[in-house]
Design a protein around this motif. Structure first.
Motif, PDB file in Angstrom:
ATOM      1  N   SER A   2       0.847  -1.197   0.000  1.00  0.00           N
ATOM      2  CA  SER A   2       0.000   0.000   0.000  1.00  0.00           C
ATOM      3  C   SER A   2       0.880   1.243   0.000  1.00  0.00           C
ATOM      4  O   SER A   2       0.538   2.258  -0.603  1.00  0.00           O
ATOM      5  CB  SER A   2      -0.924  -0.007   1.213  1.00  0.00           C
ATOM      6  N   LEU A   3       2.042   1.122   0.663  1.00  0.00           N
ATOM      7  CA  LEU A   3       2.957   2.267   0.672  1.00  0.00           C
ATOM      8  C   LEU A   3       3.472   2.529  -0.735  1.00  0.00           C
ATOM      9  O   LEU A   3       3.604   3.675  -1.172  1.00  0.00           O
ATOM     10  CB  LEU A   3       4.124   1.997   1.625  1.00  0.00           C
ATOM     11  N   TYR A   4       3.734   1.429  -1.460  1.00  0.00           N
ATOM     12  CA  TYR A   4       4.210   1.575  -2.839  1.00  0.00           C
ATOM     13  C   TYR A   4       3.178   2.325  -3.677  1.00  0.00           C
ATOM     14  O   TYR A   4       3.515   3.204  -4.467  1.00  0.00           O
ATOM     15  CB  TYR A   4       4.489   0.193  -3.441  1.00  0.00           C
ATOM     16  N   MET A   5       1.903   2.007  -3.450  1.00  0.00           N
ATOM     17  CA  MET A   5       0.850   2.703  -4.192  1.00  0.00           C
ATOM     18  C   MET A   5       0.830   4.187  -3.833  1.00  0.00           C
ATOM     19  O   MET A   5       0.628   5.041  -4.689  1.00  0.00           O
ATOM     20  CB  MET A   5      -0.534   2.094  -3.877  1.00  0.00           C
ATOM     21  N   LYS A   6       1.057   4.478  -2.544  1.00  0.00           N
ATOM     22  CA  LYS A   6       1.077   5.876  -2.121  1.00  0.00           C
ATOM     23  C   LYS A   6       2.199   6.633  -2.835  1.00  0.00           C
ATOM     24  O   LYS A   6       2.020   7.751  -3.299  1.00  0.00           O
ATOM     25  CB  LYS A   6       1.281   5.960  -0.607  1.00  0.00           C
ATOM     26  N   PHE A   7       3.369   5.968  -2.891  1.00  0.00           N
ATOM     27  CA  PHE A   7       4.494   6.580  -3.589  1.00  0.00           C
ATOM     28  C   PHE A   7       4.131   6.812  -5.049  1.00  0.00           C
ATOM     29  O   PHE A   7       4.432   7.843  -5.629  1.00  0.00           O
ATOM     30  CB  PHE A   7       5.725   5.670  -3.518  1.00  0.00           C
ATOM     31  N   MET A   8       3.450   5.822  -5.612  1.00  0.00           N
ATOM     32  CA  MET A   8       3.056   5.918  -7.005  1.00  0.00           C
ATOM     33  C   MET A   8       2.183   7.152  -7.190  1.00  0.00           C
ATOM     34  O   MET A   8       2.335   7.897  -8.153  1.00  0.00           O
ATOM     35  CB  MET A   8       2.271   4.662  -7.374  1.00  0.00           C
ATOM     36  N   GLY A   9       1.263   7.357  -6.235  1.00  0.00           N
ATOM     37  CA  GLY A   9       0.380   8.513  -6.300  1.00  0.00           C
ATOM     38  C   GLY A   9       1.168   9.804  -6.333  1.00  0.00           C
ATOM     39  O   GLY A   9       0.902  10.696  -7.138  1.00  0.00           O
ATOM     40  N   ILE A  10       2.193   9.888  -5.468  1.00  0.00           N
ATOM     41  CA  ILE A  10       2.935  11.148  -5.393  1.00  0.00           C
ATOM     42  C   ILE A  10       3.758  11.363  -6.658  1.00  0.00           C
ATOM     43  O   ILE A  10       3.866  12.488  -7.157  1.00  0.00           O
ATOM     44  CB  ILE A  10       3.797  11.203  -4.115  1.00  0.00           C
ATOM     45  N   HIS A  11       4.280  10.281  -7.232  1.00  0.00           N
ATOM     46  CA  HIS A  11       5.023  10.442  -8.481  1.00  0.00           C
ATOM     47  C   HIS A  11       4.091  10.844  -9.608  1.00  0.00           C
ATOM     48  O   HIS A  11       4.454  11.634 -10.478  1.00  0.00           O
ATOM     49  CB  HIS A  11       5.743   9.146  -8.843  1.00  0.00           C
ATOM     50  N   LEU A  12       2.888  10.293  -9.558  1.00  0.00           N
ATOM     51  CA  LEU A  12       1.922  10.628 -10.607  1.00  0.00           C
ATOM     52  C   LEU A  12       1.535  12.093 -10.504  1.00  0.00           C
ATOM     53  O   LEU A  12       1.496  12.819 -11.500  1.00  0.00           O
ATOM     54  CB  LEU A  12       0.687   9.731 -10.456  1.00  0.00           C
ATOM     55  N   LYS A  13       1.304  12.552  -9.253  1.00  0.00           N
ATOM     56  CA  LYS A  13       0.977  13.963  -9.054  1.00  0.00           C
ATOM     57  C   LYS A  13       2.109  14.837  -9.557  1.00  0.00           C
ATOM     58  O   LYS A  13       1.881  15.878 -10.167  1.00  0.00           O
ATOM     59  CB  LYS A  13       0.733  14.246  -7.572  1.00  0.00           C
ATOM     60  N   GLY A  14       3.343  14.391  -9.270  1.00  0.00           N
ATOM     61  CA  GLY A  14       4.504  15.147  -9.730  1.00  0.00           C
ATOM     62  C   GLY A  14       4.561  15.185 -11.242  1.00  0.00           C
ATOM     63  O   GLY A  14       4.767  16.238 -11.850  1.00  0.00           O
ATOM     64  N   ALA A  15       4.334  14.005 -11.862  1.00  0.00           N
ATOM     65  CA  ALA A  15       4.427  13.925 -13.323  1.00  0.00           C
ATOM     66  C   ALA A  15       3.378  14.826 -13.965  1.00  0.00           C
ATOM     67  O   ALA A  15       3.606  15.417 -15.024  1.00  0.00           O
ATOM     68  CB  ALA A  15       4.244  12.485 -13.775  1.00  0.00           C
ATOM     69  N   MET A  16       2.225  14.940 -13.289  1.00  0.00           N
ATOM     70  CA  MET A  16       1.153  15.744 -13.879  1.00  0.00           C
ATOM     71  C   MET A  16       1.459  17.238 -13.852  1.00  0.00           C
ATOM     72  O   MET A  16       0.846  18.014 -14.554  1.00  0.00           O
ATOM     73  CB  MET A  16      -0.167  15.453 -13.166  1.00  0.00           C
ATOM     74  N   GLN A  17       2.439  17.603 -13.008  1.00  0.00           N
ATOM     75  CA  GLN A  17       2.834  19.005 -12.970  1.00  0.00           C
ATOM     76  C   GLN A  17       3.492  19.428 -14.281  1.00  0.00           C
ATOM     77  O   GLN A  17       3.472  20.583 -14.652  1.00  0.00           O
ATOM     78  CB  GLN A  17       3.821  19.247 -11.821  1.00  0.00           C
ATOM     79  N   TYR A  18       4.111  18.473 -14.939  1.00  0.00           N
ATOM     80  CA  TYR A  18       4.760  18.785 -16.219  1.00  0.00           C
ATOM     81  C   TYR A  18       4.020  18.033 -17.313  1.00  0.00           C
ATOM     82  O   TYR A  18       4.500  17.033 -17.815  1.00  0.00           O
ATOM     83  CB  TYR A  18       6.221  18.347 -16.209  1.00  0.00           C
ATOM     84  N   LYS A  19       2.825  18.504 -17.636  1.00  0.00           N
ATOM     85  CA  LYS A  19       1.946  17.718 -18.520  1.00  0.00           C
ATOM     86  C   LYS A  19       2.587  17.471 -19.868  1.00  0.00           C
ATOM     87  O   LYS A  19       2.633  16.352 -20.368  1.00  0.00           O
ATOM     88  CB  LYS A  19       0.624  18.454 -18.713  1.00  0.00           C
ATOM     89  N   ILE A  20       3.106  18.556 -20.479  1.00  0.00           N
ATOM     90  CA  ILE A  20       3.584  18.431 -21.857  1.00  0.00           C
ATOM     91  C   ILE A  20       4.792  17.522 -21.923  1.00  0.00           C
ATOM     92  O   ILE A  20       4.864  16.611 -22.751  1.00  0.00           O
ATOM     93  CB  ILE A  20       3.893  19.827 -22.434  1.00  0.00           C
ATOM     94  N   SER A  21       5.726  17.744 -21.002  1.00  0.00           N
ATOM     95  CA  SER A  21       6.916  16.901 -20.961  1.00  0.00           C
ATOM     96  C   SER A  21       6.528  15.435 -20.813  1.00  0.00           C
ATOM     97  O   SER A  21       7.056  14.550 -21.481  1.00  0.00           O
ATOM     98  CB  SER A  21       7.804  17.355 -19.811  1.00  0.00           C
ATOM     99  N   TYR A  22       5.562  15.191 -19.926  1.00  0.00           N
ATOM    100  CA  TYR A  22       5.133  13.825 -19.664  1.00  0.00           C
ATOM    101  C   TYR A  22       4.530  13.194 -20.920  1.00  0.00           C
ATOM    102  O   TYR A  22       4.855  12.082 -21.295  1.00  0.00           O
ATOM    103  CB  TYR A  22       4.118  13.833 -18.525  1.00  0.00           C
ATOM    104  N   LEU A  23       3.648  13.955 -21.577  1.00  0.00           N
ATOM    105  CA  LEU A  23       2.992  13.417 -22.774  1.00  0.00           C
ATOM    106  C   LEU A  23       3.995  13.136 -23.882  1.00  0.00           C
ATOM    107  O   LEU A  23       3.922  12.097 -24.548  1.00  0.00           O
ATOM    108  CB  LEU A  23       1.919  14.390 -23.270  1.00  0.00           C
ATOM    109  N   LEU A  24       4.946  14.038 -24.052  1.00  0.00           N
ATOM    110  CA  LEU A  24       5.935  13.845 -25.116  1.00  0.00           C
ATOM    111  C   LEU A  24       6.803  12.606 -24.846  1.00  0.00           C
ATOM    112  O   LEU A  24       7.070  11.823 -25.751  1.00  0.00           O
ATOM    113  CB  LEU A  24       6.818  15.086 -25.254  1.00  0.00           C
TER     114      LEU A  24
END
Lengths: 258, 272
Positions: A2-24
């Motif tokens: 469950s902790l791994y999922m939490k970490f995943m959430g925070i990385h996902l939130k981080g990745a969403m901060q740079y939408k264009i970079s992430y999509l490219l």
């Protein structure tokens, strides 16, 4: 977990901060994956038989190796970048957390663009299974699952070894890639096509054959030896020396100046 | 209680002269030099004490903190913190300590600070109730209301440092290590951080071990000072005792600022 999922959430939130970079990046990864996929198709289109293995058999073998590799790679990504984790002092912080170190390293870097590769691996695996012309009874399904699980464990161990070496050299060693990426590439054929020397290396030094060649013989019906399907479990013993090396590395960790 | 006995730690550092040919030689034959980062260090710190740990750059301050917090395994010596050996009982140990590295962030860079706090809650398995109380207290005392929803990378250094301190206290540790907590802060932030640390020590009886180059930190926070140089402990005493030491060497301590006193100490022990 469950902790791994939490970490995943925070990385996902981080990745969403740079939408264009992430999509490219995602797009780039997808194109690269697609390219590899086409390459495999063309190659198998030309060569129909290698050392008495039929096209469908090689495809199945490759898809299993690729799937275990991609799975291991996705979760063990943190080890891939471990040299920089040590270099910039992030590992100090990891040691200050009251959790399992391996879990924390693995969750420190989660790269969602790798999902592209994972999807590609799933597609090829489904394609490989459908093309295999085998009757899928319970023993076969179990063999397949054990092969994948064994592959994940062994590739995971190799990533761990790679990271452990970083404690002493502070740089990842390129030769380790032969054992990981190399095995993914060469593992498309059952290892006996490469001759005896390679077979020995891949059994006694790094136990690839225990999750690939031996259970695969049973899977495609070349042998009746049911116990071959348990070989991946023996391969998992590879974890022990790897974990010992890892612990040795952690004890010798020198940290960085501040 | 923190008991440190005869701790030593040696690093192997590779050395070579400048220039391409030297770099090429180093490829085949590397010269190593052993540097004693810590050389027979011993001290005892009681519960609830505030201790300033000072010394010039490279003296071994950070190494000591890293040994005490379980990051580094020393070559020799014993260390006992509330019955635990930091590098052997790592998980139990780190649950009870908080560490702030002034030069490195522990917050996740791209997400709002509150997200980092919540992840820490899960890492430390802090009970929901305790978390809520601690968060409320820290947010009020450190004045974080307005910045807690901003991503860490957009905070100013002073704001970030307040968040760092809050992050390392969420799990209510008994011991707090502060490694240069006021480095680079403006006067207002420095005062706020100092005031908070003093309060924390008073109300929660938290043991504080502080390394710093800012002598005002030492003056306003700690009664006891440990001076380390070249890996050895040179002095362990109060500010008053240090002043006396300087006076015996012929200077009038009353006229000197604390920076000058420390500089003359470094000079006296030939560690600068």
């Amino acid at each position: 977990m469950s902790l791994y999922m939490k970490f995943m959430g925070i990385h996902l939130k981080g990745a969403m901060q740079y939408k264009i970079s992430y999509l490219l990046t995602m797009l780039g990864q997808f194109l690269v994956s697609f390219n590899v996929f086409l390459g495999i198709l063309f190659m198998f289109d030309r060569f129909h038989e290698v050392k008495s293995y039929r096209f469908s058999e090689v495809l199945l073998c490759y898809s299993i190796v690729l799937f275990s590799f991609s799975f291991a790679e996705m979760f063990m990504r943190g080890f891939d970048a471990f040299a920089s984790t040590i270099g910039n002092g992030e590992f100090d912080r990891i040691l200050l957390r009251p959790r399992n170190i391996i879990l924390l390293v693995v969750s420190s870097k989660i790269d969602f663009t790798r999902f592209g590769r994972m999807i590609q691996a799933v597609i090829i695996l489904i394609y490989g299974i459908r093309k295999s012309e085998l009757v899928w009874g319970p023993a076969r399904i179990l063999t397949l699952l054990l092969m994948i699980a064994g592959g994940v464990v062994i590739f995971g161990c190799l990533f761990l070894v790679y990271a452990s070496i970083c404690f002493f050299t502070l740089e990842g060693l390129e030769f380790m890639n032969i054992l990981t990426d190399g095995a993914r590439e060469y593992g498309r054929y059952p290892f006996d096509v490469y001759g005896k020397a390679v077979m020995r290396f891949c059994t006694y030094l790094v136990p690839y054959t225990l999750f690939q060649y031996y259970p695969f013989q049973y899977l495609i019906g070349r042998t009746d030896r049911l116990y071959y399907l348990l070989y991946p479990l023996i391969g998992c013993l590879f974890m022990i020396p790897c974990l010992v090396l890892w612990r040795f590395g952690v004890r010798h960790y020198q940290s960085t100046g501040s | 209680m923190i008991e440190v006995k005869h701790i030593s730690k040696t690093f192997r550092v590779s050395r070579r002269s400048a220039g391409f040919s030297e770099a090429f030689k180093a490829l085949f034959h590397r010269q190593y030099e052993c540097i004693k980062a810590l050389d027979d260090i011993s001290f005892t710190i009681e519960d609830g004490e505030m201790v300033g740990y000072i010394g010039p750059n490279g003296a071994g301050k950070s190494s000591t903190i890293k040994v005490l917090s379980g990051i580094l395994t020393p070559d020799q010596g014993q260390c006992n913190i509330d019955g635990r050996v930091p590098w052997k009982n790592r998980i139990e140990h780190v649950r009870d300590i908080g560490v702030v590295f002034g030069q490195r962030s522990q917050l996740w860079w791209d997400v709002p600070v509150i997200d980092s706090f919540e992840l820490l809650r899960d890492i430390y398995r802090i009970a929901a109730r305790t978390y809520k109380d601690n968060l409320e207290e820290l947010v009020t005392l450190l004045n974080l209301e307005d910045i807690i929803r901003t991503p860490a990378r957009q905070l100013s250094l002073g704001q970030r440092m307040r968040c760092e301190i809050a992050a390392s206290l969420l799990h209510s540790p008994k011991i707090l290590f502060l490694d240069e907590p006021t480095i680079g802060l403006d006067a207002v932030s420095k005062l706020a951080v100092r005031e908070f640390i003093l309060q924390r020590n008073k109300t929660h009886k938290t043991t504080v071990i502080l390394t710093t180059h800012d002598m005002q930190d030492i003056e306003s926070l700690t009664k006891r000072i440990i001076l380390i140089g070249k890996g050895k402990i040179l002095m362990d005493g109060s500010l008053e005792e240090i002043r006396k030491q300087v006076e015996t060497s012929g200077q009038n301590a009353d006229e000197l600022s604390i920076d000058e006193i420390v500089a003359s100490l470094y000079h006296k022990y030939q560690i600068s």
